[in-house]
Design a protein around this motif. Structure first.
Motif, PDB file in Angstrom:
ATOM      1  N   VAL A 124      -8.018  33.692 -56.781  1.00 61.59           N
ATOM      2  CA  VAL A 124      -6.908  32.964 -56.683  1.00 61.59           C
ATOM      3  C   VAL A 124      -6.640  32.486 -57.833  1.00 61.59           C
ATOM      4  O   VAL A 124      -7.351  31.853 -58.695  1.00 61.59           O
ATOM      5  CB  VAL A 124      -6.789  31.866 -55.458  1.00 61.59           C
ATOM      6  N   LEU A 125      -5.360  32.504 -58.464  1.00 59.58           N
ATOM      7  CA  LEU A 125      -4.819  31.879 -59.945  1.00 59.58           C
ATOM      8  C   LEU A 125      -3.755  30.754 -59.509  1.00 59.58           C
ATOM      9  O   LEU A 125      -3.053  31.136 -58.788  1.00 59.58           O
ATOM     10  CB  LEU A 125      -4.270  32.969 -60.718  1.00 59.58           C
ATOM     11  N   LEU A 126      -4.086  29.540 -60.007  1.00 59.03           N
ATOM     12  CA  LEU A 126      -3.358  28.512 -59.901  1.00 59.03           C
ATOM     13  C   LEU A 126      -2.871  27.674 -61.151  1.00 59.03           C
ATOM     14  O   LEU A 126      -3.714  27.707 -61.980  1.00 59.03           O
ATOM     15  CB  LEU A 126      -3.802  27.650 -58.796  1.00 59.03           C
TER      16      LEU A 126
ATOM     17  N   TRP B  44      -1.112  33.453 -58.135  1.00 62.69           N
ATOM     18  CA  TRP B  44      -1.617  34.922 -57.740  1.00 62.69           C
ATOM     19  C   TRP B  44      -2.874  34.952 -56.841  1.00 62.69           C
ATOM     20  O   TRP B  44      -3.487  34.025 -56.952  1.00 62.69           O
ATOM     21  CB  TRP B  44      -1.693  35.694 -58.906  1.00 62.69           C
ATOM     22  N   VAL B  45      -2.890  35.750 -55.956  1.00 61.03           N
ATOM     23  CA  VAL B  45      -4.001  35.736 -55.010  1.00 61.03           C
ATOM     24  C   VAL B  45      -3.971  37.163 -54.914  1.00 61.03           C
ATOM     25  O   VAL B  45      -3.073  38.173 -54.438  1.00 61.03           O
ATOM     26  CB  VAL B  45      -3.883  34.874 -53.621  1.00 61.03           C
ATOM     27  N   GLY B  46      -5.393  37.964 -54.768  1.00 60.77           N
ATOM     28  CA  GLY B  46      -5.682  39.360 -54.418  1.00 60.77           C
ATOM     29  C   GLY B  46      -7.183  39.528 -54.730  1.00 60.77           C
ATOM     30  O   GLY B  46      -7.862  38.739 -55.088  1.00 60.77           O
TER      31      GLY B  46
ATOM     32  N   GLU C 280      -8.464  43.150 -59.507  1.00 54.82           N
ATOM     33  CA  GLU C 280      -7.311  43.318 -59.890  1.00 54.82           C
ATOM     34  C   GLU C 280      -6.793  41.985 -60.810  1.00 54.82           C
ATOM     35  O   GLU C 280      -5.637  42.083 -61.229  1.00 54.82           O
ATOM     36  CB  GLU C 280      -6.253  43.297 -58.757  1.00 54.82           C
ATOM     37  N   LEU C 281      -7.730  41.004 -60.938  1.00 53.44           N
ATOM     38  CA  LEU C 281      -7.355  39.874 -62.196  1.00 53.44           C
ATOM     39  C   LEU C 281      -7.039  40.511 -63.366  1.00 53.44           C
ATOM     40  O   LEU C 281      -7.417  41.536 -63.504  1.00 53.44           O
ATOM     41  CB  LEU C 281      -8.537  39.213 -62.294  1.00 53.44           C
ATOM     42  N   PRO C 282      -5.931  40.389 -64.079  1.00 56.93           N
ATOM     43  CA  PRO C 282      -5.569  40.601 -65.140  1.00 56.93           C
ATOM     44  C   PRO C 282      -6.810  40.744 -66.188  1.00 56.93           C
ATOM     45  O   PRO C 282      -7.334  39.742 -66.370  1.00 56.93           O
ATOM     46  CB  PRO C 282      -4.467  39.791 -65.828  1.00 56.93           C
TER      47      PRO C 282
ATOM     48  N   ILE D 212      -1.977  31.216 -48.339  1.00 56.34           N
ATOM     49  CA  ILE D 212      -2.465  31.267 -49.758  1.00 56.34           C
ATOM     50  C   ILE D 212      -1.465  32.361 -50.049  1.00 56.34           C
ATOM     51  O   ILE D 212      -1.669  33.523 -49.858  1.00 56.34           O
ATOM     52  CB  ILE D 212      -3.939  31.490 -49.853  1.00 56.34           C
ATOM     53  N   ALA D 213      -0.328  31.938 -50.853  1.00 58.00           N
ATOM     54  CA  ALA D 213       0.495  32.912 -51.498  1.00 58.00           C
ATOM     55  C   ALA D 213       1.047  32.399 -52.704  1.00 58.00           C
ATOM     56  O   ALA D 213       1.269  31.258 -52.856  1.00 58.00           O
ATOM     57  CB  ALA D 213       1.525  33.220 -50.268  1.00 58.00           C
ATOM     58  N   ALA D 214       1.667  33.227 -53.446  1.00 60.40           N
ATOM     59  CA  ALA D 214       2.235  32.790 -54.714  1.00 60.40           C
ATOM     60  C   ALA D 214       3.524  31.996 -54.447  1.00 60.40           C
ATOM     61  O   ALA D 214       4.329  32.178 -53.604  1.00 60.40           O
ATOM     62  CB  ALA D 214       2.679  33.925 -55.582  1.00 60.40           C
ATOM     63  N   GLY D 215       3.513  30.797 -55.069  1.00 61.59           N
ATOM     64  CA  GLY D 215       4.642  29.903 -54.913  1.00 61.59           C
ATOM     65  C   GLY D 215       4.254  28.665 -53.964  1.00 61.59           C
ATOM     66  O   GLY D 215       4.910  27.648 -53.928  1.00 61.59           O
ATOM     67  N   GLN D 216       3.275  29.084 -53.119  1.00 63.00           N
ATOM     68  CA  GLN D 216       2.792  27.884 -52.002  1.00 63.00           C
ATOM     69  C   GLN D 216       1.731  26.849 -52.956  1.00 63.00           C
ATOM     70  O   GLN D 216       1.169  27.150 -53.748  1.00 63.00           O
ATOM     71  CB  GLN D 216       1.968  28.697 -51.262  1.00 63.00           C
ATOM     72  N   ALA D 217       1.861  25.695 -52.391  1.00 63.07           N
ATOM     73  CA  ALA D 217       1.112  24.614 -53.019  1.00 63.07           C
ATOM     74  C   ALA D 217      -0.580  24.990 -52.740  1.00 63.07           C
ATOM     75  O   ALA D 217      -0.908  25.725 -51.678  1.00 63.07           O
ATOM     76  CB  ALA D 217       1.016  23.308 -51.948  1.00 63.07           C
TER      77      ALA D 217
END
Ligand code: NIG
Ligand code: FE
Length: 402
Positions: A25-27, A34-36, A40-42, A359-364
């Protein structure tokens, strides 16, 4: 500041129910970017901080969407009477039960209410809870209800938690209005709601033959909605007096308990998009026999949440994990249903869907990390807490050895 959580197994609890076996997870600034899958991390990613989770499971921070955790005193003597055979409803009719806690709560200052609520809140936070709903309802006079709501909001400024408050003035008829419930409801509608609206995120009521009728709750909800306040309801816990139909008509965020709800009630809740909140600890402590209509709720597609109901009467304790275990054992919910019931669906019950509970992009970035082998283990342990890390708005706020 960019933070990466890596080497974890992730249950996102998002609408696609994505699960990653080796995830990351990136925050940034407390929000998920981002989560995945970790691979697949850049490439060439430069994070300011890397948190290595060594294969632990990561879920959204848990949401306890129904509690009464601000109150004074306890009702152990009443519990002893109930285990010896006197019913909850009979104790309420004698002026005990909720009204016993009202006497103790009216006598407590705001500081005392905060101090007494704190250990219960801390017990929930240690279990991975990052959002909690807290009701008033033990003041039953304007000042004391305001004091409870202020105490609830103060807990959020002193602890890493989001608190959502509900005004539950219609919890019991206070002694000042004994025998005059309609006058009490009118007073709440005309005077208390406008005065307390700024302290409350929603309005709740107890619709039951020992509390308020469906018609009284209907009037209260009309007044609440006219002020722009969403509503939720304690309904069909001990009998069916038509509460869920009222809740559905007003587009309630949630309808809670529901042991005596019917198929038609489930259909109405489905149409109104209302979340059904299961409270198995109260069912257990009151030694109830009537199960909520789980099959009908599923069939009609009503979102199911699970909450602790932490209160001094029907659910003395402060454990969402125990409620999850009981939802599985007593109500037959699956481990997937229970996990969604304390994450995405619970957030929706608080009107926080899309912001918290997944846990999704844009969520706290509210997470709980678990020292468990499988997701099935969450809601399996009864009286043991496998949560080993809590993250609130991107900050690690608790770490425990498990
Ligand atoms: O959710 N049902 C009403 N309210 C609480 C019990 C409150 C009490 O007994 O103090 C409940 O179970
Ligand atoms: Fe309750």
């Amino acid at each position: 500041m960019l933070t990466v959580f890596r080497h974890c197994r992730i249950a996102t609890c998002d609408p696609q129910a994505r699960v990653f076996d080796r995830g990351a997870v990136l925050l940034r600034h407390g929000i998920v970017e981002w989560v995945g899958p970790e691979d697949e991390l850049p490439a060439g990613l430069h994070a300011d901080r890397t948190i290595e989770l060594a294969g632990r499971w990561l879920t959204p921070g848990l949401v306890d969407c129904h509690t009464h955790l601000v109150f004074a005193g306890q009702r152990a003597a009443e519990f002893a009477r109930r285990t010896a055979g006197t019913s909850y409803a009979d104790i309420a009719r004698e002026g005990g039960g909720i009204l016993g806690t009202v006497r103790a709560t009216r006598a407590a200052s705001e500081d005392e209410l905060v101090a007494q609520g704190q250990p219960r809140l801390q017990s929930l936070l240690a279990e991975g809870v990052t959002t909690v709903e807290i009701k008033s309802g033990y003041g039953l006079e304007l000042d004391a209800e305001a004091r409870m709501l202020r105490a609830a909001r103060r807990l959020a400024t002193e602890h890493p938690v989001t608190v959502s408050t509900s005004l539950l003035a219609a919890h019991a008829v206070p002694p000042e209005f004994a025998g005059r419930p309609d006058e009490y409801v009118d007073t709440v509608c005309r005077q208390w709601l406008p005065a307390l609206a700024a302290h409350a995120d929603a309005v709740d009521a107890y619709c039951e033959d020992i509390a308020f009728s469906a018609a009284q709750c209907d009037r209260l909800f009309g007044a609440a909605r006219a002020l722009g306040l969403p509503v939720r309801l304690h309904a069909e816990q001990l009998s069916n007096v038509g509460g869920s139909q009222v809740a559905a008509r007003h587009g309630a965020l949630s309808c809670d308990h529901l042991e005596y709800a019917t198929d038609a009630d489930a259909a109405a809740l489905a149409r109104s998009g209302t979340v059904a909140v299961m409270l198995p600890v109260a069912f257990f402590v009151l030694a109830e026999k009537q199960l909520p209509p789980i099959e009908a709720l599923r069939r009609h597609g009503v979102p199911l949440a699970v909450a602790s109901d932490c209160n001094p009467g029907s659910a003395p304790g402060a454990s969402l994990l125990l409620a999850m275990h009981m939802a599985r054992r007593l109500f037959g919910l699956s481990s997937d249903e229970v996990l969604l019931g304390v994450t995405r669906h619970a957030a929706r019950a608080l009107g926080l869907g899309g912001r918290r509970g997944s846990i999704a992009a844009g969520q706290a970035a509210d997470f709980a990390a678990w020292s468990v082998d499988s997701l099935d283990e969450i809601g399996y342990w009864a009286g043991f807490n496998p949560c080993s890390m809590v993250v609130k708005d991107g900050s690690i706020v608790l770490e425990r050895d498990v």
